[in-house]
Design an enzyme around this catalytic site. Sequence first.
Site, short mmCIF file in Angstrom:
data_model
loop_
_atom_site.label_atom_id
_atom_site.label_comp_id
_atom_site.label_asym_id
_atom_site.label_seq_id
_atom_site.Cartn_x
_atom_site.Cartn_y
_atom_site.Cartn_z
CG HIS A 59 -2.08 0.88 1.14
ND1 HIS A 59 -2.06 2.19 1.56
CD2 HIS A 59 -3.32 0.67 0.69
CE1 HIS A 59 -3.24 2.74 1.39
NE2 HIS A 59 -4.03 1.84 0.86
CG PHE A 60 -0.50 2.35 -3.04
CD1 PHE A 60 -1.43 1.41 -3.48
CD2 PHE A 60 -0.95 3.46 -2.36
CE1 PHE A 60 -2.79 1.61 -3.25
CE2 PHE A 60 -2.30 3.66 -2.13
CZ PHE A 60 -3.22 2.73 -2.58
#
Length: 156
Positions: A59-60
């Site tokens: 994420h991410f």
Amino acid sequence: MKTLPPPPSDTDIDINEIMKLIPHRPPFLLVDRCEDYRANDSIIGIKCVTINEPFFAGHFPHYPVMPGVLIVEAMAQSGAILMSKSLDIEPEGKTILFMSLDNARFRSPVRPGDELRMNVEVTRRRGDIFKFKGRAMVRDKVAADVEFAAMVVETG
């Protein structure tokens, strides 16, 4: 000459006390310390966000951002610390659980290297049920706002 940091005040809560007050443990313990504890009124939870957080792997990968749901969870854990200490709860046999979540707003991303400061204040209390207003800040920017409630339940 080296200047020593000021000694902790009686309104500060370190990680050892946090782990006595709530059952959360790494990697789901999202509060490193607390400041300005005021019984039945307010607390400031602190989360030092590092690139080592397990959620950043997905994420991410190319722009790591702390998930909003975990920012809200960190505020809820700060509220649980406030409740547990205010009510002088023995964690054995009791747990503090979320009851409701309202008006969550995410305003600015939280990234590795940020110090997330969660200002949580009691807006209402009835017995073992607390309602809170929380605001998560990074420096002078609001990362998130939320209203939530929690209650003490018997677990054994």
